[in-house]
Design a protein around this motif. Sequence first.
Motif, PDB file in Angstrom:
ATOM      1  N   PHE A 125       0.733  -1.223  -0.037  1.00 42.97           N
ATOM      2  CA  PHE A 125      -0.026   0.143   0.087  1.00 42.97           C
ATOM      3  C   PHE A 125       0.922   1.387  -0.074  1.00 42.97           C
ATOM      4  CE2 PHE A 125      -2.699   3.220   1.491  1.00 42.97           C
ATOM      5  CZ  PHE A 125      -4.088   2.963   1.078  1.00 42.97           C
ATOM      6  N   ARG A 126       0.660   2.110  -1.271  1.00 38.73           N
ATOM      7  CA  ARG A 126       1.638   3.085  -1.413  1.00 38.73           C
ATOM      8  C   ARG A 126       0.996   4.414  -0.748  1.00 38.73           C
ATOM      9  NH1 ARG A 126       4.066   2.165  -7.310  1.00 38.73           N
ATOM     10  NH2 ARG A 126       5.322   0.359  -6.931  1.00 38.73           N
ATOM     11  N   LEU A 127       1.665   5.287  -0.120  1.00 36.94           N
ATOM     12  CA  LEU A 127       0.910   6.597   0.269  1.00 36.94           C
ATOM     13  C   LEU A 127       1.801   7.574  -0.452  1.00 36.94           C
ATOM     14  CD1 LEU A 127       0.409   5.576   4.136  1.00 36.94           C
ATOM     15  CD2 LEU A 127      -1.442   6.358   2.481  1.00 36.94           C
ATOM     16  N   VAL A 160       5.630   6.107  -0.743  1.00 38.00           N
ATOM     17  CA  VAL A 160       6.245   5.227   0.211  1.00 38.00           C
ATOM     18  C   VAL A 160       5.206   4.171   0.800  1.00 38.00           C
ATOM     19  CG1 VAL A 160       5.864   6.890   2.332  1.00 38.00           C
ATOM     20  CG2 VAL A 160       7.780   5.301   2.392  1.00 38.00           C
ATOM     21  N   SER A 161       5.846   2.950   1.148  1.00 38.91           N
ATOM     22  CA  SER A 161       5.182   1.960   1.552  1.00 38.91           C
ATOM     23  C   SER A 161       5.995   1.333   2.594  1.00 38.91           C
ATOM     24  CB  SER A 161       4.765   0.992   0.709  1.00 38.91           C
ATOM     25  OG  SER A 161       5.810   0.045   0.193  1.00 38.91           O
ATOM     26  N   LEU A 162       5.510   0.129   3.320  1.00 36.05           N
ATOM     27  CA  LEU A 162       6.438  -0.607   4.360  1.00 36.05           C
ATOM     28  C   LEU A 162       7.512  -1.391   3.518  1.00 36.05           C
ATOM     29  CD1 LEU A 162       3.634  -2.092   6.853  1.00 36.05           C
ATOM     30  CD2 LEU A 162       5.243   0.150   7.092  1.00 36.05           C
ATOM     31  N   GLY A 163       7.106  -1.666   2.092  1.00 37.21           N
ATOM     32  CA  GLY A 163       8.276  -2.235   1.780  1.00 37.21           C
ATOM     33  C   GLY A 163       9.099  -1.561   0.763  1.00 37.21           C
ATOM     34  N   GLY A 164       8.754  -0.410   0.388  1.00 35.69           N
ATOM     35  CA  GLY A 164       9.867   0.396  -0.667  1.00 35.69           C
ATOM     36  C   GLY A 164       9.244   1.847  -0.663  1.00 35.69           C
ATOM     37  N   ILE A 165       9.956   2.222  -1.699  1.00 41.25           N
ATOM     38  CA  ILE A 165       9.432   3.805  -1.906  1.00 41.25           C
ATOM     39  C   ILE A 165       9.247   3.861  -3.396  1.00 41.25           C
ATOM     40  CG2 ILE A 165      10.654   5.097  -0.201  1.00 41.25           C
ATOM     41  CD1 ILE A 165      12.929   5.435  -1.856  1.00 41.25           C
ATOM     42  N   GLY A 166       8.943   4.844  -3.937  1.00 40.76           N
ATOM     43  CA  GLY A 166       8.870   5.456  -5.348  1.00 40.76           C
ATOM     44  C   GLY A 166       9.595   6.722  -5.370  1.00 40.76           C
ATOM     45  N   ILE A 234      10.286   4.002   9.199  1.00 37.66           N
ATOM     46  CA  ILE A 234       9.457   3.891   7.983  1.00 37.66           C
ATOM     47  C   ILE A 234       7.778   3.644   8.629  1.00 37.66           C
ATOM     48  CG2 ILE A 234       8.859   2.362   6.155  1.00 37.66           C
ATOM     49  CD1 ILE A 234      11.837   1.467   6.211  1.00 37.66           C
ATOM     50  N   GLN A 235       7.706   2.777   9.568  1.00 37.18           N
ATOM     51  CA  GLN A 235       6.182   2.439  10.049  1.00 37.18           C
ATOM     52  C   GLN A 235       5.817   3.943  10.644  1.00 37.18           C
ATOM     53  OE1 GLN A 235       4.124  -0.575  10.633  1.00 37.18           O
ATOM     54  NE2 GLN A 235       3.108   1.307  10.541  1.00 37.18           N
ATOM     55  N   ARG A 236       6.615   4.489  11.246  1.00 38.01           N
ATOM     56  CA  ARG A 236       6.021   5.905  11.867  1.00 38.01           C
ATOM     57  C   ARG A 236       5.514   6.918  10.927  1.00 38.01           C
ATOM     58  NH1 ARG A 236      10.003   4.918  15.841  1.00 38.01           N
ATOM     59  NH2 ARG A 236      11.276   6.600  15.166  1.00 38.01           N
ATOM     60  N   LEU A 241       1.439   9.641   7.554  1.00 44.61           N
ATOM     61  CA  LEU A 241       0.721   9.801   6.201  1.00 44.61           C
ATOM     62  C   LEU A 241      -0.563   9.389   6.173  1.00 44.61           C
ATOM     63  CD1 LEU A 241       3.561   9.161   3.685  1.00 44.61           C
ATOM     64  CD2 LEU A 241       2.816  11.556   4.322  1.00 44.61           C
ATOM     65  N   GLU A 242      -0.924   8.172   6.672  1.00 41.09           N
ATOM     66  CA  GLU A 242      -2.318   7.453   6.829  1.00 41.09           C
ATOM     67  C   GLU A 242      -3.039   8.639   7.742  1.00 41.09           C
ATOM     68  OE1 GLU A 242      -1.313   3.695   8.477  1.00 41.09           O
ATOM     69  OE2 GLU A 242      -1.290   2.768   6.369  1.00 41.09           O
TER      70      GLU A 242
END
Length: 252
Positions: A125-127, A160-166, A234-236, A241-242
């Motif tokens: 899930f990308r934000l 950004v997501s928990l798995g990576g970035i764009g 990353i989690q924080r 953002l959420e």
Amino acid sequence: MIDHINLSDEEQCTVRNLKEIGQILADLVKNKAMINVSFNQGQDECLTSIVAVDRIKNVAYLDIGIDEGFNKRLLASDSVTFSKEEGVKVRWTSTSVSEVKLQDGAALKIALPQSLVRLQRREYFRLSTPIVNPVPCIIPYVDPENPDEDNSMELTLVDVSLGGIGAIAAHPLHPALVEGARFDGCKIKFPDIGETNLTLCVRNIKQTTLRDRSTRHRIGFEFVEPSRGNQGLIQRYVTKLEREAIAVAQRK
């Protein structure tokens, strides 16, 4: 990232109910989502948006670009992939795209797809990251001609997501940025959270033509075995953002 899910994951996330598909596309219109269009085996790509969905005729209309040569190739293609990469990912393929005249001008028309993939697993899930105050990512790299020198490039995060970035890179693309390349000691300064120091791996690179005909490259990076401390940062930031996205939605 949607490019790297396996077939069983994709099958579980495939929607085949036409009514539900129409609703998903209508939501993309409501949210003014940007849609990536890809054809010619990925050699031609652009960004567009869905302007309307007719659930009686089971068709959707999309914004058409100003590049006539590109439009001709698009209309002649018998396999066009449409995808939304931010947030909940949506992807489908159309075998026919036509040009029509609407009240507001020319548009692209496609039939509602018989199926689409809708992926919302949290790790994918990308934000979207801020546009006004963009988040920089500093990536160290080795110059083969001067291996002892300290070199780095700065890219701008788009999601950004928990798995990576764009991230977005200018054209021409830096020669160190190739699929599979790994970069150690990458620093991302998450606003109000802290700065990472982690390894990034290039998972995919997509060249995109913007509406002003300028070229950019969207680069998908995967976090490689981030430390517990980096995972916490990353989690924080993702949680921040959420919360901001929820606050904006509640004000609408």
